[in-house]
Each structure stands twice: as C-alpha cells, then as structure tokens.
Design an enzyme around this catalytic site. Structure first.
Site, PDB file in Angstrom:
ATOM      1  CB  ALA A  13       3.899   8.781 -16.510  1.00 13.88           C
ATOM      2  CB  ILE A  15       5.621  11.263 -20.771  1.00 16.00           C
ATOM      3  CG1 ILE A  15       6.518  12.402 -21.458  1.00 16.00           C
ATOM      4  CG2 ILE A  15       5.290  11.799 -19.398  1.00 16.00           C
ATOM      5  CD1 ILE A  15       5.636  13.629 -21.799  1.00 16.00           C
ATOM      6  CE1 TYR A  59       3.400   8.470  -6.900  1.00 23.57           C
ATOM      7  CE2 TYR A  59       1.252   8.718  -6.212  1.00 23.57           C
ATOM      8  CZ  TYR A  59       2.071   8.235  -7.343  1.00 23.57           C
ATOM      9  OH  TYR A  59       1.454   7.463  -8.223  1.00 23.57           O
ATOM     10  CG  HIS A  80      -0.578  17.555 -13.174  1.00 23.16           C
ATOM     11  ND1 HIS A  80      -0.689  17.876 -14.559  1.00 23.16           N
ATOM     12  CD2 HIS A  80      -0.199  16.152 -13.318  1.00 23.16           C
ATOM     13  CE1 HIS A  80      -0.363  16.830 -15.452  1.00 23.16           C
ATOM     14  NE2 HIS A  80       0.033  15.815 -14.736  1.00 23.16           N
ATOM     15  CE  LYS A  98       1.338  17.642 -22.509  1.00 24.76           C
ATOM     16  NZ  LYS A  98       0.298  16.470 -22.713  1.00 24.76           N
ATOM     17  NE  ARG A 166      -1.583  10.420 -23.455  1.00 27.10           N
ATOM     18  CZ  ARG A 166      -0.580   9.911 -22.650  1.00 27.10           C
ATOM     19  NH1 ARG A 166      -0.976   8.680 -22.279  1.00 27.10           N
ATOM     20  NH2 ARG A 166       0.769  10.366 -22.503  1.00 27.10           N
TER      21      ARG A 166
END
Length: 335
Positions: A13, A15, A59, A80, A98, A166
């Site tokens: 990702a 971030i 993963y 998440h 978050k 998003r």
C-alpha cells in the site's frame, strides 16, 4: 541489548511504501524482514528497494513465517479484520491501519480473537504519537484556554481516480473511514471523553457511491462539541481549532505533520481579531510513524499500554457507525 522486532508487512500500500516501512527501518526497536503481496514480483521489487530479506507472493506464506514477530496490516479496509485475525492465529501481534474494521460489530469479532490470542493489536493512528498532540492536550489541562467548549476540524483532499481503493465503496472506501475518523479520534483524545450523540450530513459520489463529503456534529459531556467536515473531493486542507472561554488553540498541520520539519501550535487569548494575543509554540520535528512503530514494539516487548488499542478503536468505530445511521435517518444517534 534489547532485541529488535522482526516485522512482516502485508501488501504494498502507498502508506506502507511512502511512510511506514521507511519509519520502521529507521526505528530503534524494529526492522522489516519480510513483505508479501498477491503479486510476487511487486513484493520482490519492494523488498529490493527497502533492503527487506524475504518477499512472499501470498499473505498466508508471510503469516506462517516463524521468524516474523509482528505484522503491519495496511491492506484495504475490508481486509483489516480477517487478515489481522489470521495473524493472531499464527501468534503474531498486529499494527493495523485505520479504520480497524468496517463497523463496530466486525471490530468486536477482532476483539474476541485478540483476547483469545493474548497479543497486542493497535489501530494505526500515528497522530497520537506526535508531540504536538501531547502539547495541545497539556495546554488544555493547564487551563490556557479556560473552559474548552468546542473543536472545529477540517480534513480534505481531492481524489477522483476510480481505481483508487478510497473510491471503492464495496471495500470500505469513502471520506469518513479515510479521514473523518481522525477528527473523531482526536476530539475524543483532547476532550478525554466519549460523545453522547452524533448527527451527520453525507453527500455521496454518484458514480462511486462513496461518502465524498461529510459534515458531522458530536455532542460530548459538559456541553462540549465537535463540528467537523471531511471530504475526498475538495481542496487539500487540514486544520483544527480548539475554542475555550479564555482563548483558542490552532493546530495548522494536525494530521500529516512532516517528519523532518518542526511544527507549531498557535495559541491566541482572543483579545482582538488581529492577532494581538497570538503566540506560536514550536514543536520539534518528529517522524510520527517511527514513534508509532517503536511504541508498538514497546507493547510487544515490554507490555507497555497501547495508545490506540482495540477498546479505543471500537469506541471510534461506534461513533462512525452512529454518523452513518444519522445520515440515513436524519436524526441524532447514540454511539
């Protein structure tokens, strides 16, 4: 010598690549030693870029790695809870981006898994690790603003790319999950209280069906209020103003404070509208993502309490749920 935590990162990702992986690599207590992506080539590219020892094409393979001590989960919002639960089942504590879940009920299933595993899980609100927030709360506690009554928060940016997560409603996109959550979290922190009721207006993108513009009002005990606006399709803006009976406090860059530059708080006693009572308080440059990583490592290694553990995350999620319900029915809702 204190041993370092060996981190595994789920996904590539933005971030993670831009901020969190570099922060962990420069932290006191941890290093990223594995990264996974469903695209194995991408994982290998990121591993080479950041000097990460192992790259996985799934993963599950990373989660099964016995040499990984903790997981960072920056996957899309709908992943998440399920991936964090899988990590816990493999005996690995998790720092999860978050919002912690898509709603408070789903977050409750994560809490059950966390209690069963007996391992730390934290929601990645990096702002809670920046000294400007601790300084702001201290100023309020010292009475520098008098009796605090209101907080006004704006957090917006412009993003119309349909391929961006998003802007994908079915996997948890939208403004309230992405940036509105910060307004809620920081108001709860500064007021040191939970809101009693919430009301919201939401305007949705006609193509994406995401909440692209949200304005909310939260009523806290003692008559205190948070009024906030967040948007994924308005000009880039971040600002917080805290209003008290004897002054106001502004946090000019509250959320994305630069890692390499000092920040500042603006305190004004309100004697006039021309800044006659204004002073600026410098705050040292801090990489809040690095501080967040080390704080989580402290929790794993030494049992240090988490600033944003699951109970705090669920409390935030309940407020988000109430705001969504309010936008649907036009009424005040209790979290």
């Amino acid at each position: 010598m204190t041993r370092q935590i060996r981190w595994g990162v789920l996904g590539c990702a933005g971030i993670a690549v831009k901020t969190v992986i570099p922060a962990i690599q420069s932290s006191r207590l941890g290093r990223v030693t594995a990264i996974a992506s469903r695209n194995g080539d991408k994982a290998r590219q990121m591993a080479e870029r950041f000097g990460i020892a192992r790259a996985y094409g799934s993963y599950e393979d990373l989660l099964a790695d016995p040499e990984i001590d903790a997981i960072y989960n920056p996957l899309p919002n709908h992943l998440h809870v399920p991936l964090t639960i899988r990590a816990l089942q493999q005996g690995k504590p998790v720092l999860c981006e978050k919002p912690i879940a898509l709603d408070a009920q789903e977050a409750g299933t994560l809490l059950d898994a966390q209690k069963a595993a007996g391992l730390p899980v934290a929601e990645a609100f990096m702002v809670r690790h920046h000294p400007q927030w601790k300084q702001a709360k201290a100023l309020i506690a010292e009475g520098r603003l008098g009796e605090v009554g209101a907080i006004q928060t704006i957090f917006s940016y412009y993003l119309d790319d349909p391929g961006n997560i998003r802007n994908q409603a079915d996997i948890g996109g939208g403004g309230l999950f992405d940036v509105g959550c910060y307004a809620i979290n920081t108001a709860r922190y500064l007021f040191d209280a939970e809101p009693l009721r919430a009301i919201a207006l939401i305007e949705r993108d006609p193509a994406f069906d995401t909440d692209r513009l949200v304005s909310g009002l939260l009523a806290f005990p003692k008559g205190r209020q948070l009024a906030f606006t967040c948007s994924t399709q308005l000009a880039l803006t971040q600002k917080i103003t805290v209003l008290g009976t004897r002054g106001r406090l502004e946090i000019p860059v509250p959320f994305n404070a630069p890692a390499d530059l000092p920040t500042r708080l603006v305190l004004d006693d309100g004697r006039d509208l021309d800044g006659g009572g204004r002073i600026e308080i410098a705050v040292e440059a801090v990489d809040q993502y690095r501080e967040q990583a080390d704080a989580f490592c402290d929790a794993v290694l030494f049992g240090t309490p988490l600033a944003t553990g699951l109970e705090d995350a669920i409390a935030n999620m309940k407020v988000i749920d109430a705001l969504f319900r309010s936008a649907e029915n036009g009424r005040w809702e209790e979290p």
